[in-house]
Write a protein that holds these residues in place. Structure first.
Motif, PDB file in Angstrom:
ATOM      1  N   SER A   1       1.146   3.834   4.798  1.00  0.00           N
ATOM      2  CA  SER A   1       1.580   2.842   3.815  1.00  0.00           C
ATOM      3  C   SER A   1       1.857   1.521   4.524  1.00  0.00           C
ATOM      4  N   LEU A   2       1.998   0.477   3.740  1.00  0.00           N
ATOM      5  CA  LEU A   2       2.242  -0.855   4.304  1.00  0.00           C
ATOM      6  C   LEU A   2       3.243  -1.555   3.393  1.00  0.00           C
TER       7      LEU A   2
ATOM      8  N   GLU B   1       3.541  -1.518   8.916  1.00  0.00           N
ATOM      9  CA  GLU B   1       2.611  -0.438   8.577  1.00  0.00           C
ATOM     10  C   GLU B   1       3.163   0.893   9.084  1.00  0.00           C
TER      11      GLU B   1
ATOM     12  N   LEU C   1      -5.678   0.593   3.438  1.00  0.00           N
ATOM     13  CA  LEU C   1      -4.836   0.153   4.565  1.00  0.00           C
ATOM     14  C   LEU C   1      -5.603  -0.793   5.478  1.00  0.00           C
TER      15      LEU C   1
ATOM     16  N   ILE D   1       0.909  -1.154   0.000  1.00  0.00           N
ATOM     17  CA  ILE D   1       0.000   0.000   0.000  1.00  0.00           C
ATOM     18  C   ILE D   1       0.949   1.204   0.000  1.00  0.00           C
TER      19      ILE D   1
ATOM     20  N   ARG E   1      -4.365  -4.504   6.198  1.00  0.00           N
ATOM     21  CA  ARG E   1      -4.044  -4.872   7.584  1.00  0.00           C
ATOM     22  C   ARG E   1      -4.826  -6.123   8.003  1.00  0.00           C
TER      23      ARG E   1
ATOM     24  N   GLN F   1      -7.054   6.193   1.014  1.00  0.00           N
ATOM     25  CA  GLN F   1      -5.951   5.345   1.450  1.00  0.00           C
ATOM     26  C   GLN F   1      -6.276   4.579   2.735  1.00  0.00           C
ATOM     27  N   HIS F   2      -7.053   5.217   3.625  1.00  0.00           N
ATOM     28  CA  HIS F   2      -7.440   4.554   4.874  1.00  0.00           C
ATOM     29  C   HIS F   2      -8.138   3.230   4.610  1.00  0.00           C
TER      30      HIS F   2
ATOM     31  N   GLU G   1       2.009   4.675   9.807  1.00  0.00           N
ATOM     32  CA  GLU G   1       0.806   5.476  10.032  1.00  0.00           C
ATOM     33  C   GLU G   1       1.179   6.954   9.872  1.00  0.00           C
TER      34      GLU G   1
ATOM     35  N   ASN H   1      -4.167  -0.788  -5.243  1.00  0.00           N
ATOM     36  CA  ASN H   1      -3.504   0.407  -4.715  1.00  0.00           C
ATOM     37  C   ASN H   1      -2.335   0.835  -5.603  1.00  0.00           C
TER      38      ASN H   1
END
Ligand code: DP6
Length: 320
Positions: free
Chosen positions: A31-32, A147, A209, A14, A213, A205-206, A149, A231
């Protein structure tokens, strides 16, 4: 004192594309990522005294272009009253080609520099300093699946799974060896200023994510694959619709994406992701790795394949 550290690059599933605060280099989006294992940067830092200015060698050669960014990162970490540094970096994969070499470089730099200066810092502190130098570098302080934040005040980081928790494999198809045409920092500023899709990209984006997750927590490969490809394609849509357009792909990039789609149709657990460069990273389960390798090796234009598992975060190797 002299310190040697090692860090591996990470690949975002992400993506981070856009800044909330360019001065502090804070990302506009979380991002991840996955931290890689066998690609590495080893960084040696010392503050010998009697040296007039910082020096930087990359793979044995002086690197004047990168030096100002390294000096700024050291000033930010240790203060401007510090002694000049002697910095030497060794990297076992192509630099500035969309393989996240700046991520491993700055992650390794903050670890080695703080140790060489005799300091002991929290990992989060080092990650934030690395992130101010290059946003994606913050993630390489942590191993496995990570991740980042985009917190209100500063970034936060969480290791969601260790390499042993979910031993994913990554096959990188190198489609071009030269440096990328446009750096990420400049590209992000252009996208924010000109792409009609930018606000939507940031706003959604939330959701991506949250899905990613949950997929990691459940070790749900299919779910992770779907949201990661989505993404990635959204980020590249923002790039393509910037003015002037930012296109990092070449024809081999697209051929590799098609090869991954063929593998998926054949029942293989694999997905692609692409960053600010033309390389294609295929993330897969171990049982599909041989098929992924042979499919990508067969794509015309692929110059080299790099294969790796997930690895640990940046760490100190030696202090003397
Ligand atoms: C496409 O971390 O290189 O790889 O903070 O300006 O140095 P700066 O950007 P950088 O951007 C990485 C962008 C990306 C996506 C990602 O890694 O999340």
């Amino acid at each position: 004192m002299r310190a040697i550290s090692q860090a591996q690059p990470n690949i975002a599933l992400i993506k981070y594309w856009g800044k909330r605060d360019a001065g502090r280099n804070l990302p506009a989006v979380g991002s991840l990522s996955v931290t890689l294992e066998t690609l590495w940067t080893k960084m040696t830092v010392s503050f010998p005294g009697g040296v007039a200015a910082d020096t930087l060698r990359v793979n044995g050669r002086p690197d004047e272009a990168m030096l100002p960014r390294v000096s700024r990162c050291l000033d930010d970490l240790l203060g401007t009253a510090r002694r000049p540094a002697v910095v030497a970096s060794e990297c076992n994969f192509p630099i500035a080609a969309g393989l996240a070499s700046s991520a491993s470089a700055f992650a390794a730099l903050v670890v080695a520099a703080s140790a060489a200066a005799g300091e002991t810092r929290e990992v989060l502190d080092l990650a934030r300093a690395a992130g101010r130098a290059s946003g994606s570098a913050a993630r390489s302080l942590y191993g496995g699946i990570v991740e980042l934040e985009a917190g209100a005040d500063d970034i936060g980081l969480t290791a969601l799974a260790s390499p042993a928790d979910w031993p994913l494999r990554v096959v990188v198809a190198v489609t071009e060896r030269g440096p990328k045409p446009l750096g990420s920092t400049e590209g992000m500023a252009r996208s924010a200023a000109t792409s009609p899709f930018y606000a939507d990209w940031v706003g959604r984006q939330h959701d991506d994510l949250a899905v990613a997750r949950a997929a990691v927590a459940a070790r749900d490969f299919e779910r992770l694959a779907a949201v990661a490809e989505h993404n990635c394609l959204k980020m590249h849509s923002v790039m393509w619709t910037s003015r002037p357009s930012i296109v990092y792909w070449n024809r081999t990039t697209i051929a590799c994406m098609e090869a991954v789609r063929d593998l998926q149709r054949g029942g293989h657990a694999v997905f692609f992701t692409i960053d600010a460069g033309p390389q294609v990273k295929a993330v897969c389960l171990p049982e599909s790795e041989a098929a992924v390798r042979s499919a990508l090796a067969g794509v015309a234009g692929v110059q080299e394949l790099l294969e790796t598992g997930l690895g640990e975060g940046a760490r100190l190797l030696e202090r003397a």
